[in-house]
Design an enzyme around this catalytic site. Structure first.
Site, short mmCIF file in Angstrom:
data_model
loop_
_atom_site.label_atom_id
_atom_site.label_comp_id
_atom_site.label_asym_id
_atom_site.label_seq_id
_atom_site.Cartn_x
_atom_site.Cartn_y
_atom_site.Cartn_z
N SER A 1 92.97 -20.95 -26.12
CA SER A 1 91.89 -20.61 -25.18
C SER A 1 92.05 -21.50 -23.95
O SER A 1 92.55 -22.63 -24.04
CB SER A 1 90.53 -20.86 -25.82
OG SER A 1 89.52 -20.86 -24.81
N TYR B 1 85.16 -26.69 -30.63
CA TYR B 1 85.95 -25.49 -30.33
C TYR B 1 87.04 -25.83 -29.31
O TYR B 1 88.21 -25.48 -29.51
CB TYR B 1 85.04 -24.38 -29.80
CG TYR B 1 85.78 -23.09 -29.48
CD1 TYR B 1 86.26 -22.27 -30.50
CD2 TYR B 1 86.00 -22.70 -28.16
CE1 TYR B 1 86.94 -21.08 -30.21
CE2 TYR B 1 86.68 -21.52 -27.86
CZ TYR B 1 87.13 -20.72 -28.89
OH TYR B 1 87.82 -19.56 -28.59
N1 LIG Z 1 86.59 -13.64 -27.09
C1 LIG Z 1 86.88 -14.63 -26.26
O1 LIG Z 1 86.27 -14.81 -25.19
C2 LIG Z 1 88.01 -15.56 -26.58
C3 LIG Z 1 88.48 -16.41 -25.57
C4 LIG Z 1 89.51 -17.28 -25.85
C5 LIG Z 1 90.07 -17.32 -27.11
N2 LIG Z 1 89.60 -16.49 -28.08
C6 LIG Z 1 90.22 -16.57 -29.42
O2 LIG Z 1 90.69 -15.30 -29.79
C7 LIG Z 1 90.71 -15.20 -31.22
C8 LIG Z 1 90.01 -13.90 -31.64
O3 LIG Z 1 88.69 -13.94 -31.17
P1 LIG Z 1 87.82 -12.65 -30.88
O4 LIG Z 1 87.16 -12.86 -29.59
O5 LIG Z 1 88.62 -11.42 -31.11
O6 LIG Z 1 86.71 -12.86 -32.03
P2 LIG Z 1 86.06 -11.87 -33.09
O7 LIG Z 1 85.87 -10.52 -32.51
O8 LIG Z 1 84.87 -12.62 -33.63
O9 LIG Z 1 87.19 -11.78 -34.20
C9 LIG Z 1 87.52 -12.86 -35.02
C10 LIG Z 1 88.40 -12.35 -36.14
O10 LIG Z 1 88.67 -13.46 -37.02
C11 LIG Z 1 88.31 -13.06 -38.34
N3 LIG Z 1 87.79 -14.18 -39.09
C12 LIG Z 1 86.70 -14.96 -38.79
N4 LIG Z 1 86.50 -15.83 -39.77
C13 LIG Z 1 87.47 -15.61 -40.71
C14 LIG Z 1 87.78 -16.18 -41.96
N5 LIG Z 1 87.04 -17.18 -42.47
N6 LIG Z 1 88.84 -15.70 -42.66
C15 LIG Z 1 89.57 -14.68 -42.16
N7 LIG Z 1 89.35 -14.11 -40.98
C16 LIG Z 1 88.30 -14.56 -40.27
C17 LIG Z 1 87.25 -11.99 -38.19
O11 LIG Z 1 87.27 -11.09 -39.29
P3 LIG Z 1 86.27 -11.09 -40.56
O12 LIG Z 1 84.90 -11.43 -40.06
O13 LIG Z 1 86.43 -9.69 -41.08
O14 LIG Z 1 86.85 -12.09 -41.50
C18 LIG Z 1 87.75 -11.25 -36.94
O15 LIG Z 1 88.70 -10.29 -37.30
C19 LIG Z 1 90.02 -16.46 -31.75
O16 LIG Z 1 91.00 -17.40 -32.14
C20 LIG Z 1 89.26 -16.97 -30.53
O17 LIG Z 1 89.04 -18.36 -30.58
C21 LIG Z 1 88.58 -15.61 -27.85
#
Ligand SMILES: NC(=O)c1ccc[n+]([C@@H]2O[C@H](COP(=O)([O-])OP(=O)(O)OC[C@H]3O[C@@H](n4cnc5c(N)ncnc54)[C@H](OP(=O)(O)O)[C@@H]3O)[C@@H](O)[C@H]2O)c1
Length: 264
Positions: A143, A156
């Site tokens: 990130s 985070y």
């Molecule tokens: N969205 C943003 O603004 C943003 C910005 C920078 C970086 N990121 C990074 O991008 C990545 C994806 O984020 P996102 O925005 O797509 O978030 P999201 O929509 O909340 O998706 C997170 C994913 O991780 C899985 N997950 C969460 N806890 C888990 C666990 N204990 N075991 C296995 N799987 C788990 C969730 O699936 P289940 O709940 O089905 O397990 C879901 O598929 C993350 O690493 C986040 O830090 C996001």
């Protein structure tokens, strides 16, 4: 067995929603078979059915809680033993809100487990397996908060700084093995992560929020261009190069036998 045209199998963690679900679709379109991992099996199965039909690839679903060591060990074992896996997308992650002083430490421990420990264990297993095969790709989702820790939740941001550093070191370790490594540093991206961590993302100006599809397409373009670090919204790659160059300017002076004059 891989499908015709297959590039091997991409193991996608956190494939049930958000960025991971989009990556799964884009990788299937590129001819990868998929191993989709998350806790929500129903959502994974639904995605798998859609992707099989749309792209004719093989899709396997694996329900795992990646904060639980037994589940992580099983996945590591799979990475080490299944030579069809050619890409690891270390995407599953959670965010947090609030001050460190007031934090729910159990929640933060789970964050560190998922964002740091699991990412490390899976990257290690993939590095061993891919280096042996002389090919493969490891993508770690970091990130931009890694570059701006003062602007966001401490744990985070620190977890994402870890992902950046891990990727840079791992890339140096894997030089000459044929294994590609990339860290993607998204800015604010649309999906659910903010709601899940209790952060109200509606306050963020719309011109700061990227659609997940655009973010993932840019990240894959960065991968195709051979970038180690991809910051999807950064207009000038030279700005990142200057940031790295500034580190190298300090390098000769970071460890010396004498303290700097201003301390003596
Ligand atoms: N969205 C943003 O603004 C943003 C910005 C920078 C970086 N990121 C990074 O991008 C990545 C994806 O984020 P996102 O925005 O797509 O978030 P999201 O929509 O909340 O998706 C997170 C994913 O991780 C899985 N997950 C969460 N806890 C888990 C666990 N204990 N075991 C296995 N799987 C788990 C969730 O699936 P289940 O709940 O089905 O397990 C879901 O598929 C993350 O690493 C986040 O830090 C996001």
């Amino acid at each position: 067995m891989n499908s015709a045209q297959s590039q091997g199998t991409a193991l996608v963690t956190g494939a049930s929603s958000g960025i991971g679900a989009i990556y799964a679709e884009r990788l299937a379109a590129r001819g990868f078979d998929l191993l989709l991992v998350a806790r929500d099996q129903e959502r994974l199965e639904a995605a798998a059915t859609t992707l099989r039909t749309a792209h004719g690839v093989q899709v396997e679903v694996l329900k795992a809680d990646l904060t639980q060591k037994d589940d992580v060990l099983k996945l590591e074992q799979r990475l080490r033993s299944d030579s069809s896996i050619s890409l690891l997308l270390n995407n599953a992650g959670v965010a947090a809100d609030g001050l460190l002083a007031n934090a729910d430490m159990d929640q933060l421990e789970r964050l560190i487990q998922l964002n740091v420990t699991t990412v490390t264990r899976l990257a290690s297993a993939a590095a061993a397996s891919f280096a042996k095969a002389g090919r493969g790709t490891i993508i770690n989702i970091g990130s931009v908060v890694a570059l701006f820790p003062e602007r966001f939740n401490a744990t985070y941001s620190a977890s994402k700084a870890y992902v950046l550093s891990l990727t840079q070191s791992l890339n140096a370790e894997l030089e000459g093995t044929g294994v590609k490594v990339q860290a993607v540093l998204p800015g604010v991206t649309r999906p659910e992560i903010w709601e899940r961590s209790g952060i109200d993302a509606t306050q963020i100006p719309a011109d700061r929020v990227m659609e997940a599809g655009e973010m993932v397409d840019a990240a894959l373009s960065g991968l195709d261009q051979g970038e180690l670090i991809t910051i999807p919204s950064l207009p000038e790659a030279a700005d990142w190069d200057a940031f790295v160059a500034a580190r190298h300017v300090m390098a000769p002076n970071l460890s010396k036998s004498k303290a700097a004059a201003r301390y003596t």
